[in-house]
Scaffold this motif. Structure first.
Motif, mmCIF file in Angstrom:
data_model
loop_
_atom_site.group_PDB
_atom_site.id
_atom_site.type_symbol
_atom_site.label_atom_id
_atom_site.label_comp_id
_atom_site.label_asym_id
_atom_site.label_seq_id
_atom_site.Cartn_x
_atom_site.Cartn_y
_atom_site.Cartn_z
ATOM 1 N N LYS A 204 13.147 11.647 9.178
ATOM 2 C CA LYS A 204 11.802 10.913 9.148
ATOM 3 C C LYS A 204 11.273 10.723 10.307
ATOM 4 C CE LYS A 204 10.947 8.275 4.898
ATOM 5 N NZ LYS A 204 10.933 6.696 4.456
ATOM 6 N N ASP A 205 9.749 10.906 10.537
ATOM 7 C CA ASP A 205 8.856 10.680 11.640
ATOM 8 C C ASP A 205 9.136 8.936 11.705
ATOM 9 O OD1 ASP A 205 7.210 9.762 13.449
ATOM 10 O OD2 ASP A 205 5.600 10.727 12.715
ATOM 11 N N LEU A 206 9.625 8.479 12.952
ATOM 12 C CA LEU A 206 9.995 6.945 13.194
ATOM 13 C C LEU A 206 8.861 6.292 12.806
ATOM 14 C CD1 LEU A 206 11.814 4.747 14.422
ATOM 15 C CD2 LEU A 206 10.817 5.386 16.652
ATOM 16 N N PHE A 207 7.454 6.920 13.195
ATOM 17 C CA PHE A 207 6.273 6.083 12.886
ATOM 18 C C PHE A 207 5.797 5.836 11.546
ATOM 19 C CE2 PHE A 207 5.281 6.493 17.887
ATOM 20 C CZ PHE A 207 6.037 5.748 17.913
ATOM 21 N N ILE B 23 5.505 2.562 9.977
ATOM 22 C CA ILE B 23 4.542 1.837 10.739
ATOM 23 C C ILE B 23 3.025 1.972 10.347
ATOM 24 C CG2 ILE B 23 3.396 1.229 12.841
ATOM 25 C CD1 ILE B 23 5.900 1.997 14.488
ATOM 26 N N GLN B 24 2.907 3.170 9.816
ATOM 27 C CA GLN B 24 1.632 3.745 9.207
ATOM 28 C C GLN B 24 1.591 3.252 7.858
ATOM 29 O OE1 GLN B 24 2.035 7.804 9.939
ATOM 30 N NE2 GLN B 24 1.596 7.859 11.987
ATOM 31 N N GLY C 297 -0.455 -7.911 9.657
ATOM 32 C CA GLY C 297 -0.944 -7.019 10.191
ATOM 33 C C GLY C 297 -1.720 -6.232 9.244
ATOM 34 N N LYS C 298 -1.333 -6.410 7.797
ATOM 35 C CA LYS C 298 -2.251 -5.847 6.829
ATOM 36 C C LYS C 298 -3.718 -6.260 6.740
ATOM 37 C CE LYS C 298 -0.715 -8.651 2.903
ATOM 38 N NZ LYS C 298 -0.097 -8.559 1.494
ATOM 39 N N TRP C 299 -3.862 -7.649 7.150
ATOM 40 C CA TRP C 299 -5.198 -8.370 7.296
ATOM 41 C C TRP C 299 -5.989 -7.954 8.699
ATOM 42 C CZ3 TRP C 299 -6.165 -10.664 3.005
ATOM 43 C CH2 TRP C 299 -5.167 -11.021 1.999
#
Length: 419
Positions: A3-6, A9-10, A17-19
């Motif tokens: 998997k892409d590590l990021f 995060i995306q 952080g969702k706010w």
């Protein structure tokens, strides 16, 4: 396929952080401008500030500002270069350590560059994989992160709960007998969200039954509690029984840095084993000399502490008289508990700042349970009784709007980013 590590995060920005798209720059990462103090500028408006940990009002004390300035002129920002162990050791560092140790009634002390990394490193240095850690479930993040480094067993007890403490000490004792290790018990002198003191007196009494060493994070107690200001241990009459005492300069001292104090044997060990200090540049001279002046004022200016507590008592008594729930705080930290959602909390804070000129910290889930809004205020020696009356009037108004559904209605009309 790897998997892409990021990718995570995306997809998942985290509970706060969702706010970000709605909150950043206003509710979080706000920009306060002007000289530090009760009156500052926010988004171009003058606000009454209850969100600074400058308990004793030393940040803008003229003697402090002069000491900082003189140190900067003499030494600049770089001096000393290198870690203490290699090339960054000075007489001023030693002097500050000696004076801090005497002030908190310990044999020896050692300076730390930052409170957070200092506490993480202290825990890491004090225990081996055979040792057991017992700590309060409501501990500050620096303690939690320090415990995460521990390769051995750890137990959490319910916040300030004596029965839970003893139960976990029993578990730790049994485990330590099997591993051949010892027990490190960690609590806080003052818990930063709710304002309660740690039950140091009761914890110390348990030493008669269980063999453990006590580490206390007294970031909010140092300078504010106790007859001399030496903290929660002095306030509760058990300073001598605290094996390792820690505090930061970021609160009462209005500076950067921290220190740990204990018997000389323990400090000598930490000096040679604290990785966060061994491999980090020494505390700059501006902070070191500046802290000497701050400590001098803390020791010799009892009127500053008296003014702080005059304001604390006026604010907390005023809130209780008006029917607000401030929990069981017995320190300067003043929480106000209200019921409501995160969107309602955002609308309320906007109203406080834009229409009443009141700036304070707001705490919501996941720091506290869902459905609760915590308005956290830090009274300081720099506030006035007029500031307090203005705030009490504003609080009565916002409570009415929360209860009658005004904030809920506004929140429901507002698009909220929860992706």
């Amino acid at each position: 396929m790897v998997k892409d590590l990021f990718e995570r995060i995306q997809d998942n920005k985290g509970p706060l952080g969702k706010w970000a798209s709605q909150a950043e720059g206003y509710y979080v990462f706000p920009k306060l401008e002007g000289e530090l103090g009760p009156r500052m500028t926010f988004h171009g408006k003058n606000i009454l500030n209850w969100s600074l940990n400058d308990y004793l009002g030393l940040a803008n004390h003229p003697e402090v500002r002069k000491a900082d300035t003189d140190a900067a002129i003499q030494f600049g920002a770089a001096y000393p270069m290198g870690a203490r162990m290699m090339s960054g050791h000075t007489t001023y560092h030693e002097q500050l350590e000696n004076e801090l140790a005497e002030f908190v009634m310990k044999e020896s002390a050692y300076l730390l560059n930052f409170g957070y990394q200092g506490m993480v490193s202290i825990i890491d240095a004090l225990v081996t994989k055979n040792d057991i850690i017992v700590y309060d479930v409501d501990s500050h993040a620096c303690i939690i992160d320090g415990v995460r480094l521990h390769m051995g067993k750890r137990f959490t007890y319910k916040h300030n709960d004596l029965e839970s403490m003893e139960k976990n000490l029993q578990r730790a004792t049994k485990m330590a007998e099997e591993t051949g290790g010892g027990i490190l018990f960690i609590t806080e002198g003052v818990f930063g969200m709710r304002g309660q003191q740690g039950k140091l007196k009761e914890i110390v009494a348990m030493k008669q039954k269980y063999n453990f060493r006590l580490l206390v994070d007294d970031a909010h107690g140092f300078g504010t509690l106790g007859k001399t200001g030496a903290g929660a241990g002095e306030e509760q009459g058990v300073q001598d029984e605290i094996d390792v005492y820690f505090s930061t300069f970021a609160k009462s001292m209005a500076n950067i840095g921290a220190f740990v104090a204990a018997d000389k044997t323990v400090i000598d060990y930490l000096k040679y084993n604290l990785r966060s200090q061994m491999f980090a540049k020494a505390l700059p001279m501006i902070q070191t000399i500046g802290s000497l002046k701050r400590l001098e004022l803390l020791r010799n200016s009892s009127a500053i502490k008296d003014k702080l507590w005059e304001n604390v008592n006026a604010l907390q008594n005023g809130l209780k008289e008006k029917g607000f729930n401030i929990g069981d705080t017995n320190t300067c930290i003043t929480p106000v508990y209200l019921e409501g959602s995160i969107p309602e909390a955002m609308v309320m804070v906007n109203d406080l700042r834009e229409n009443y000129g009141i700036f304070l910290s707001i705490v919501v889930y996941p720091v506290i349970p869902k459905g609760i809004i915590l308005l956290r205020m830090i009274p300081t020696a720099s506030h006035t009784l007029e500031d307090i009356e203005e705030t009490l009037t504003a609080f009565e108004a916002i409570r009415e709007k929360l209860v009658n559904g005004t904030y809920k209605e506004i929140a429901e009309r507002t698009t909220v980013d929860v992706s």
